[in-house]
Design a protein around this motif. Structure first.
Motif, PDB file in Angstrom:
ATOM      1  N   HIS A   1       1.010  -1.331  -0.051  1.00 32.41           N
ATOM      2  CA  HIS A   1      -0.052   0.085   0.143  1.00 32.41           C
ATOM      3  C   HIS A   1       0.784   1.193  -0.091  1.00 32.41           C
ATOM      4  O   HIS A   1       0.608   2.266  -0.675  1.00 32.41           O
ATOM      5  N   ARG A   2       1.871   1.156   0.865  1.00 35.29           N
ATOM      6  CA  ARG A   2       2.990   2.457   0.816  1.00 35.29           C
ATOM      7  C   ARG A   2       3.444   2.891  -0.484  1.00 35.29           C
ATOM      8  O   ARG A   2       3.478   3.740  -0.936  1.00 35.29           O
ATOM      9  N   ARG A   3       3.486   1.765  -1.373  1.00 38.93           N
ATOM     10  CA  ARG A   3       3.925   2.036  -2.707  1.00 38.93           C
ATOM     11  C   ARG A   3       2.866   2.387  -3.841  1.00 38.93           C
ATOM     12  O   ARG A   3       3.115   3.440  -4.556  1.00 38.93           O
ATOM     13  N   LEU A   4       1.597   1.572  -3.767  1.00 40.10           N
ATOM     14  CA  LEU A   4       1.035   1.889  -4.852  1.00 40.10           C
ATOM     15  C   LEU A   4      -0.238   2.745  -4.453  1.00 40.10           C
ATOM     16  O   LEU A   4      -0.938   3.326  -5.213  1.00 40.10           O
ATOM     17  N   LYS A   5      -0.372   2.946  -3.157  1.00 41.92           N
ATOM     18  CA  LYS A   5      -1.278   4.040  -2.492  1.00 41.92           C
ATOM     19  C   LYS A   5      -2.649   3.836  -2.883  1.00 41.92           C
ATOM     20  O   LYS A   5      -3.306   4.413  -3.578  1.00 41.92           O
ATOM     21  N   PHE A   6      -3.388   2.774  -2.379  1.00 42.60           N
ATOM     22  CA  PHE A   6      -4.465   2.210  -2.943  1.00 42.60           C
ATOM     23  C   PHE A   6      -5.686   3.303  -2.158  1.00 42.60           C
ATOM     24  O   PHE A   6      -5.401   3.758  -1.373  1.00 42.60           O
ATOM     25  N   SER A   7      -6.865   3.049  -2.958  1.00 45.72           N
ATOM     26  CA  SER A   7      -7.909   3.768  -2.002  1.00 45.72           C
ATOM     27  C   SER A   7      -8.179   3.373  -0.874  1.00 45.72           C
ATOM     28  O   SER A   7      -7.827   1.819  -0.698  1.00 45.72           O
ATOM     29  N   GLY A   8      -9.015   3.922  -0.074  1.00 41.71           N
ATOM     30  CA  GLY A   8      -9.250   3.179   1.308  1.00 41.71           C
ATOM     31  C   GLY A   8     -10.005   1.962   1.183  1.00 41.71           C
ATOM     32  O   GLY A   8      -9.879   1.009   1.849  1.00 41.71           O
ATOM     33  N   TYR A   9     -10.969   1.930   0.418  1.00 41.71           N
ATOM     34  CA  TYR A   9     -11.803   0.702   0.083  1.00 41.71           C
ATOM     35  C   TYR A   9     -10.776  -0.549  -0.322  1.00 41.71           C
ATOM     36  O   TYR A   9     -10.981  -1.441   0.228  1.00 41.71           O
ATOM     37  N   ASP A  10      -9.977  -0.225  -1.286  1.00 43.10           N
ATOM     38  CA  ASP A  10      -9.177  -1.473  -1.789  1.00 43.10           C
ATOM     39  C   ASP A  10      -8.218  -1.813  -0.725  1.00 43.10           C
ATOM     40  O   ASP A  10      -7.830  -2.925  -0.535  1.00 43.10           O
ATOM     41  N   ARG A  11      -7.558  -0.872  -0.095  1.00 39.59           N
ATOM     42  CA  ARG A  11      -6.501  -0.905   1.171  1.00 39.59           C
ATOM     43  C   ARG A  11      -7.190  -2.018   2.267  1.00 39.59           C
ATOM     44  O   ARG A  11      -6.795  -2.919   2.682  1.00 39.59           O
ATOM     45  N   GLU A  12      -8.598  -1.488   2.456  1.00 39.29           N
ATOM     46  CA  GLU A  12      -9.169  -2.382   3.521  1.00 39.29           C
ATOM     47  C   GLU A  12      -9.486  -3.901   3.003  1.00 39.29           C
ATOM     48  O   GLU A  12      -9.423  -4.597   3.798  1.00 39.29           O
ATOM     49  N   MET A  13      -9.977  -3.910   1.990  1.00 41.93           N
ATOM     50  CA  MET A  13     -10.152  -5.313   1.513  1.00 41.93           C
ATOM     51  C   MET A  13      -9.025  -6.171   1.329  1.00 41.93           C
ATOM     52  O   MET A  13      -9.054  -7.452   1.701  1.00 41.93           O
ATOM     53  N   LEU A  14      -7.725  -5.361   0.989  1.00 37.16           N
ATOM     54  CA  LEU A  14      -6.527  -6.180   1.067  1.00 37.16           C
ATOM     55  C   LEU A  14      -6.174  -6.788   2.436  1.00 37.16           C
ATOM     56  O   LEU A  14      -5.885  -7.943   2.449  1.00 37.16           O
ATOM     57  N   TYR A  15      -6.263  -5.845   3.485  1.00 36.10           N
ATOM     58  CA  TYR A  15      -6.068  -6.538   4.679  1.00 36.10           C
ATOM     59  C   TYR A  15      -7.040  -7.411   5.136  1.00 36.10           C
ATOM     60  O   TYR A  15      -6.663  -8.417   5.765  1.00 36.10           O
ATOM     61  N   TYR A  16      -8.287  -7.299   4.654  1.00 35.38           N
ATOM     62  CA  TYR A  16      -9.321  -8.090   5.293  1.00 35.38           C
ATOM     63  C   TYR A  16      -9.126  -9.427   4.611  1.00 35.38           C
ATOM     64  O   TYR A  16      -9.310 -10.536   5.315  1.00 35.38           O
ATOM     65  N   ILE A  17      -8.681  -9.674   3.303  1.00 36.45           N
ATOM     66  CA  ILE A  17      -8.713 -10.883   2.613  1.00 36.45           C
ATOM     67  C   ILE A  17      -7.447 -11.579   3.432  1.00 36.45           C
ATOM     68  O   ILE A  17      -7.577 -12.887   4.018  1.00 36.45           O
TER      69      ILE A  17
END
Length: 461
Positions: free
Chosen positions: A329-345
């Motif tokens: 995330h630090r490199r690609l700077k996801f949206s909040g929605y995408d970032r939280e989905m990645l953490y969630y999975i």
């Protein structure tokens, strides 16, 4: 004394000393390699005349009025790039971009004379003017141009009236075509032939094209997923050139990389393309670990690919823990929605202890006990089930109607529970009971349990 290594990037750009900065690529004048110098083009660039329903559908009143305006001021205008490619493939274009020999100043004069509003003037230095036609639709119209100086990310351009020179500066042959309003397709560098063969090739010298803008590495894979009919039909020479240039991605912003990567992972052959990208060394430059979890990716592809995986599922498979999510995330700077989905999975992808008669129960609890928006939690749980290949559970989850918990703080207060820190534990305990009993209890039923729950909480103090 201040040395080049102590000059900040911002100051370095200001002083035109980019070659002193370790994290930039020196400016270079556009290089014409031997391959570029000998590049063949068509004597007659018109290869076909379109008369398809998709072609006729692009002519909204605003498009027609734009053309009339350019005709009035005697400036030629053509549809450019991706829309031409899409129409030739039988697809309806989502967007239309236009090209013209008219300079930005000539276009501004024309639009001002006709009282047409222009927006987003930041594109003017690169030749793009954006008029709002009939106060209804915006169109980007770009002056024909050639790149004079490039730094691997940006270009200083010079305007031209030569359509072939503009086509020659574009990335891929299939993106270098123009379309006249009468239906003629202008193809200078055999993009039409490549499209018929489902071949993805750079215009001229691939090495030079990539060095002009390293994001073209990502664009190659994106358009491969759109155009090719096979997952592994890359030309070895192209992949070798890409491999030799991937270090340039280090200087491309994460946001731009993610825009391309997300489209790759939403397209055809996404899993195979992701592995090919890792093979040529892209991973470490876009925030993926040095040793991505390819074995897990293969498992996810086998069990969940047919379920329509979200791009985050592909990335989650390559990551082993939450720390690697943070680095990406630090490199690609996801949206909040995408970032939280990645953490969630990554957090919830392991086996859940299943109830013998309610296998969906663990996932229902994830939604009902969530601290995030319930709508997002539903999306994330659905993606976890896809990731795990739980097709039957996914079908059941999609049919599940989200129940409404009947209790609230007001009801607790009405039943004599004094406001305070006990509200949270009481509500949590009541919700667990309500969930375990398959949501059948009413507020009155749950209120009857309050004395026992309060006593139990008091005993724990």
């Amino acid at each position: 004394m201040i040395t080049g290594y102590h000059i900040s990037l911002k100051l370095c750009r200001y002083l035109k000393l980019r070659s002193f900065c370790s994290n930039t690529i020196p400016e270079r004048r556009r290089v014409r390699s031997k391959m570029d110098m000998e590049l063949k083009s068509r004597d007659n660039p018109v290869v076909i005349k379109l008369d398809s329903p998709e072609f006729h559908n692009i002519f909204t009143q605003e498009v027609v009025d734009l053309k009339k305006l350019f005709d009035k001021y005697q400036h030629e205008i053509r549809i450019a790039g991706g829309a031409v490619r899409d129409l030739l493939m039988g697809h309806q274009p989502k967007d239309l971009d236009f090209a013209t020999p008219a300079t930005p100043q000539q276009m501004k004069d024309m639009f001002m004379a006709e009282n047409i509003r222009m927006i987003n003037m930041s594109g003017e230095k690169h030749g793009t003017i954006t008029p709002r036609i009939n106060d209804k639709e915006n169109f980007e119209v770009t002056t024909l141009r050639v790149d004079i100086i490039t730094d691997g990310r940006h270009a200083e351009v010079e305007f031209t009236t030569d359509w072939k020179l503009d086509a020659n500066r574009r990335d891929l042959t299939v993106n270098s075509m123009f379309l006249g309003f009468e239906g003629n397709v202008y193809d200078y560098f055999f993009g039409y032939d490549d499209l018929k063969r489902r071949r993805v090739a750079f215009v001229g010298d691939a090495d030079v094209r990539i060095k002009e803008d390293y994001l073209r590495v990502m664009r190659y894979f994106r358009f491969y997923g759109r155009i090719s009919e096979k997952p592994d039909n890359h030309e070895k020479s192209t992949l070798e050139i890409i491999k030799n240039n991937v270090d340039g991605l280090q200087n491309i912003s994460g946001e731009r990389i993610w825009m391309e990567l997300k489209k790759i992972l939403e397209g055809s052959f996404s899993g195979a393309l992701l592995k090919t990208m890792l093979d040529v060394g892209i991973g470490k430059h876009i925030g993926l670990p040095l040793e991505p979890n390819i074995e897990e990716l293969d498992r996810v592809l086998i069990r969940g690919r047919h379920l329509g995986l979200h791009p985050m599922s592909y990335l989650a498979a390559l990551l082993r823990d939450m720390d690697e999510v943070t680095v990406l995330h630090r490199r690609l700077k996801f949206s909040g929605y995408d970032r939280e989905m990645l953490y969630y999975i990554v957090e919830h992808r392991e086996n859940k202890e299943a109830h013998p008669h309610r296998p969906l129960l663990p996932y229902e609890k994830l939604v009902l006990n969530t601290k995030i928006k319930q709508k997002d939690a539903v999306d994330y749980v659905r993606e976890v089930l896809k990731y795990r290949g739980e097709e039957k559970l996914l079908e059941e989850f999609n049919k599940w109607e989200l129940p409404r918990f009947p209790m609230s703080g007001k009801i607790l207060k009405d039943n004599g529970v004094p406001p305070g820190k006990m509200y949270g534990p009481i509500i949590s305990k009541l919700k667990d009971i309500w969930i375990d009993n398959n949501y059948i209890q009413t507020a009155e039923d749950l209120a009857k349990l309050l004395p026992g729950i309060i006593a139990e909480i008091d005993m724990r103090k």
